[in-house]
Write a protein that holds these residues in place. Structure first.
Motif, PDB file in Angstrom:
ATOM      1  N   ARG B  51       1.072  -1.086   0.088  1.00 38.42           N
ATOM      2  CA  ARG B  51       0.568   0.141   0.031  1.00 38.42           C
ATOM      3  C   ARG B  51       1.059   1.244   0.075  1.00 38.42           C
ATOM      4  O   ARG B  51       0.494   2.986  -0.578  1.00 38.42           O
ATOM      5  CB  ARG B  51      -0.474  -0.503   1.313  1.00 38.42           C
ATOM      6  N   VAL B  52       1.798   1.207   0.885  1.00 38.15           N
ATOM      7  CA  VAL B  52       2.571   2.163   0.706  1.00 38.15           C
ATOM      8  C   VAL B  52       3.771   2.392  -0.734  1.00 38.15           C
ATOM      9  O   VAL B  52       3.499   3.824  -1.386  1.00 38.15           O
ATOM     10  CB  VAL B  52       4.062   2.184   1.917  1.00 38.15           C
ATOM     11  N   LEU B  53       3.779   1.095  -1.400  1.00 39.97           N
ATOM     12  CA  LEU B  53       4.622   1.697  -2.301  1.00 39.97           C
ATOM     13  C   LEU B  53       3.764   2.543  -3.659  1.00 39.97           C
ATOM     14  O   LEU B  53       3.567   3.422  -4.713  1.00 39.97           O
ATOM     15  CB  LEU B  53       5.075  -0.108  -3.221  1.00 39.97           C
ATOM     16  N   PHE B  54       2.581   1.540  -3.629  1.00 35.91           N
ATOM     17  CA  PHE B  54       1.242   2.170  -4.662  1.00 35.91           C
ATOM     18  C   PHE B  54       0.673   3.446  -4.731  1.00 35.91           C
ATOM     19  O   PHE B  54       1.146   3.807  -5.180  1.00 35.91           O
ATOM     20  CB  PHE B  54       0.213   0.904  -4.058  1.00 35.91           C
ATOM     21  N   TYR B  55       1.105   4.008  -3.144  1.00 35.90           N
ATOM     22  CA  TYR B  55       0.906   5.413  -2.862  1.00 35.90           C
ATOM     23  C   TYR B  55       2.207   6.380  -3.258  1.00 35.90           C
ATOM     24  O   TYR B  55       1.871   7.582  -3.145  1.00 35.90           O
ATOM     25  CB  TYR B  55      -0.193   5.781  -1.681  1.00 35.90           C
ATOM     26  N   ASP B  56       3.476   5.777  -3.957  1.00 33.05           N
ATOM     27  CA  ASP B  56       4.702   6.501  -3.448  1.00 33.05           C
ATOM     28  C   ASP B  56       5.231   6.967  -5.220  1.00 33.05           C
ATOM     29  O   ASP B  56       5.228   5.933  -5.711  1.00 33.05           O
ATOM     30  CB  ASP B  56       5.544   5.498  -2.711  1.00 33.05           C
ATOM     31  N   PRO B  57       4.784   8.426  -5.567  1.00 35.56           N
ATOM     32  CA  PRO B  57       5.303   8.564  -6.564  1.00 35.56           C
ATOM     33  C   PRO B  57       7.352   8.120  -6.202  1.00 35.56           C
ATOM     34  O   PRO B  57       7.819   8.450  -7.759  1.00 35.56           O
ATOM     35  CB  PRO B  57       5.259   9.925  -6.601  1.00 35.56           C
ATOM     36  N   LEU B 171       3.589  -5.008  -4.278  1.00 32.65           N
ATOM     37  CA  LEU B 171       2.390  -4.062  -4.961  1.00 32.65           C
ATOM     38  C   LEU B 171       1.059  -5.585  -5.165  1.00 32.65           C
ATOM     39  O   LEU B 171       0.065  -5.267  -4.733  1.00 32.65           O
ATOM     40  CB  LEU B 171       3.006  -4.365  -5.612  1.00 32.65           C
ATOM     41  N   SER B 172       1.619  -6.699  -5.304  1.00 28.23           N
ATOM     42  CA  SER B 172       0.352  -7.251  -5.514  1.00 28.23           C
ATOM     43  C   SER B 172      -0.061  -7.557  -4.879  1.00 28.23           C
ATOM     44  O   SER B 172      -1.405  -7.940  -4.754  1.00 28.23           O
ATOM     45  CB  SER B 172       1.273  -9.551  -6.318  1.00 28.23           C
ATOM     46  N   GLN B 173       0.494  -8.078  -2.915  1.00 26.57           N
ATOM     47  CA  GLN B 173      -0.453  -7.731  -2.526  1.00 26.57           C
ATOM     48  C   GLN B 173      -1.435  -7.477  -1.704  1.00 26.57           C
ATOM     49  O   GLN B 173      -2.658  -7.189  -1.345  1.00 26.57           O
ATOM     50  CB  GLN B 173       0.715  -8.296  -0.700  1.00 26.57           C
ATOM     51  N   PHE B 174      -0.936  -5.919  -2.032  1.00 21.64           N
ATOM     52  CA  PHE B 174      -2.294  -4.908  -1.556  1.00 21.64           C
ATOM     53  C   PHE B 174      -3.178  -4.869  -3.051  1.00 21.64           C
ATOM     54  O   PHE B 174      -4.177  -5.153  -2.698  1.00 21.64           O
ATOM     55  CB  PHE B 174      -1.525  -3.542  -1.515  1.00 21.64           C
ATOM     56  N   GLN B 175      -2.607  -4.946  -3.860  1.00 22.19           N
ATOM     57  CA  GLN B 175      -3.827  -5.109  -5.374  1.00 22.19           C
ATOM     58  C   GLN B 175      -4.718  -6.033  -4.911  1.00 22.19           C
ATOM     59  O   GLN B 175      -5.734  -6.282  -4.689  1.00 22.19           O
ATOM     60  CB  GLN B 175      -3.284  -5.542  -6.206  1.00 22.19           C
ATOM     61  N   LEU B 176      -4.126  -7.696  -4.572  1.00 22.40           N
ATOM     62  CA  LEU B 176      -5.062  -8.752  -3.983  1.00 22.40           C
ATOM     63  C   LEU B 176      -6.195  -8.426  -3.359  1.00 22.40           C
ATOM     64  O   LEU B 176      -7.221  -8.973  -3.302  1.00 22.40           O
ATOM     65  CB  LEU B 176      -4.029 -10.270  -3.961  1.00 22.40           C
ATOM     66  N   THR B 177      -5.801  -7.345  -2.214  1.00 18.42           N
ATOM     67  CA  THR B 177      -6.655  -7.260  -1.411  1.00 18.42           C
ATOM     68  C   THR B 177      -8.306  -6.461  -1.834  1.00 18.42           C
ATOM     69  O   THR B 177      -9.455  -6.543  -1.316  1.00 18.42           O
ATOM     70  CB  THR B 177      -6.380  -6.397  -0.711  1.00 18.42           C
TER      71      THR B 177
END
Lengths: 233, 341
Positions: B51-57, B171-177
């Motif tokens: 989740r932190v990576l997904f939101y980090d530019p 990144l996959s883990q966050f998106q799998l939720t």
């Protein structure tokens, strides 16, 4: 934190087991060559068919699926063995294979590249980590073989040539398998004749092959033919 | 020897309790997920890291664009109001950013299926010159310099090295939720609620005309199909054929899910339509002679009222608890732990 003592215990345990069993080793070395001499990255070579010079700046490829055969029967397959060999790191070109026991074998077989199951198995670390630059981002798949450099005859940006050979899906499967005769008491040395591989391409017209295609397949066959156990100029 | 086993066993238990396991919840009427969780077992710390990576530019070349820039949770992770995606340096891409929903049930990603695994998907936007313009090796170098990431990776993987594989798996883990199964449609399926007459009629029409491709309960078969859209001559996007090299796949695109479709406008791979009513009109205006797909060869004839009913049914696929799920939003509570004033 709590993982470390466990790891130590497991390691100690493994060493103990390893001590009991009669492990054995086999060494495979790969020697990329140009005009029958070991390749020097960054050195200008004369390539006969273009009558001009070229410089190899990078050469990397995968070796995987290593199998030992005796009388054409598989006696042992190296588990999870994916190796990234890189001319810039000569130590990566020597593979020390640990065998659980001494096997009798007369042939060794391996893939140049990564098989299709591994290609669809998601993110993996070590040699298969995409940060190694051997994975295509825009269309999934490993690059099996990457050869790059420059030559004044290339009509490309900065006179670069780039051959990124891969592809695991039909109709463009570029995985190649090679087999060598050998014996269990002698290390195997495989020479790769890069001058012959580059000599098969028209560097002027085709300075880049960078996606799964018919051209990539035909180059992969030439690559396979130029993995040999004796080298001649 | 017995003691050694006991010690090993004890340590094993301890090391497992370090990772808070995470079980994906999904309804009994869903099929089994296709994602192989054995190779990447879900754990809360890994999901948090993702989740932190997904939101980090930081994942982009000039540190300006994050995954969330194009995939906003409030639009079911589609790109709000953009027909074509918008990347670094204000560059416009060639496709519409799809909603990210129920990804564990897909095995081919992108409109043309060019990506064969969710783990590998992030490499495409990271390295796309018009999206994030970066290189995964460089992303890893940047992440390794940040103490917060060293700790987050250690929490997640018991290893603070930080590798490409770990970054992609997180990144996959966050998106799998991202599971959406709480729309009105779902409560009707669970017999907790009933459709209005209008929705019920829309549902009937949907099953008659649309369900063959946008199949329940995921609202897609995830096949590649040609739904009769005319090619956009400014883009000349041929779709699936570029990946499969099979001429029959020309102009086929992945059937998108219709879950949360009210939030994920504009529609189609190049964002041609901005309203659901326009999409329905696209299907009713199809002339049967230019249609390759068998499922659309009989003309779809709907009265104006029926069109409204069909849209009313599509709105029952809106899942508020999905788009406003606080565990998908900007990870301020995780980042707060590292903020020093």
């Amino acid at each position: 934190m709590t993982k470390q003592p466990l790891l130590v215990c497991i390691l100690v345990f493994c060493f103990a087991i390893a001590g009991f069993a009669q492990a054995s080793r086999f060494t495979m070395s790969f020697v990329p060559c140009f005009n029958a001499q070991p390749l020097q990255l960054g050195q200008a070579y004369l390539l006969a068919n273009i009558n001009d010079s070229l410089t190899v700046e990078g050469f990397r490829f995968y070796v995987s699926g290593i199998k030992l055969l005796n009388s054409n029967k598989v006696v042992y397959e190296i588990p999870d063995g994916h190796y990234l060999l890189d001319a810039a790191h000569p130590q990566s070109q020597t593979l020390q294979l640990n065998l659980p026991k001494p096997f009798i074998f007369d042939q060794i077989q391996f893939h140049i590249g990564i098989d299709s199951i591994t290609n669809v198995s998601g993110a993996m670390g070590g040699a298969l980590d995409p940060m190694n630059g051997m994975y295509w981002a825009w269309q999934s798949g490993f690059i099996n073989f990457k050869l790059e450099g420059t030559s004044p005859v290339c009509n490309s940006r900065n006179h670069k040539f780039q051959y990124h050979i891969g592809g695991y899906m039909p109709p463009f499967k570029a995985l190649q398998t090679v087999t060598f005769s050998c014996t269990n008491d002698q290390d195997l040395i495989v020479y790769i004749a890069l001058d012959k591989i580059l000599g098969s391409i028209d560097l002027r017209l085709e300075p880049e092959i960078m996606s799964p295609s018919a051209k990539a397949i035909s180059l992969s066959t030439i690559i396979k033919q130029n993995f040999t156990n004796n080298i001649q100029p | 020897m017995k003691k050694l086993w006991l010690i090993l066993f004890g340590l094993g238990l301890l090391s497992f309790t370090v990772f808070k396991g995470f079980k994906l919840a999904y309804p009994s009427y869903f099929p089994k997920p296709l994602y192989d969780f054995k190779k990447n077992p879900l754990a809360q710390q890994k999901i948090d890291l993702g989740r932190v990576l997904f939101y980090d530019p930081i994942l982009s070349k000039d540190n300006s664009i994050s995954c969330a820039s194009c995939h906003s949770p409030y639009n079911a992770f589609a790109h709000v109001d953009h027909d074509l995606s918008h990347g670094i340096g204000d560059q416009v891409g060639s496709r519409n950013a799809p909603a990210l929903i129920n990804l564990a049930w897909q095995s081919e990603f992108m409109w043309d299926g060019a990506i064969n695994h969710l783990d590998m998907q992030a490499l495409a936007p990271i390295s796309h010159p018009k999206e994030m313009g970066e290189d995964i090796a460089n992303v890893i170098t940047k992440l390794r310099q940040i103490p917060m990431y060293r700790e987050l990776f250690f929490d997640a993987f018991a290893d603070s090295t930080i590798t490409g594989a770990q970054t992609l798996k997180a990144l996959s883990q966050f998106q799998l939720t991202f599971i959406s199964a709480n729309a009105k449609y779902d409560s009707v399926m669970r017999k907790k609620s009933v459709f209005t007459d209008q929705e019920a009629n829309g549902y009937r029409l949907f099953k008659q005309h649309c369900n063959s491709c946008h199949a329940e309960p995921l609202f897609s078969t995830y096949e590649f199909a040609d739904n009769g859209l005319k090619i956009d001559s400014t883009l000349n996007d041929l779709g699936r054929v570029v990946v499969s090299h099979n001429p029959l796949d020309s102009l086929k695109f992945k059937v998108p899910t219709l879950r949360n479709v009210a939030y994920s406008f504009p529609y189609m791979h190049h964002g041609r339509f901005s309203k659901l009513s326009q999409v329905v009109t696209h299907y009713t205006n199809l002339t049967f002679c230019n249609q390759k797909d068998k499922r659309l060869q009989k003309p779809i004839v709907l009265t104006e009222n029926e069109k409204v009913d069909l849209v009313a049914f599509l709105l029952t696929l809106s899942d508020k608890s999905f788009v406003f799920n606080p565990s998908y939003s900007y990870p301020k509570e995780i980042l707060a732990r590292w903020r020093r004033d």
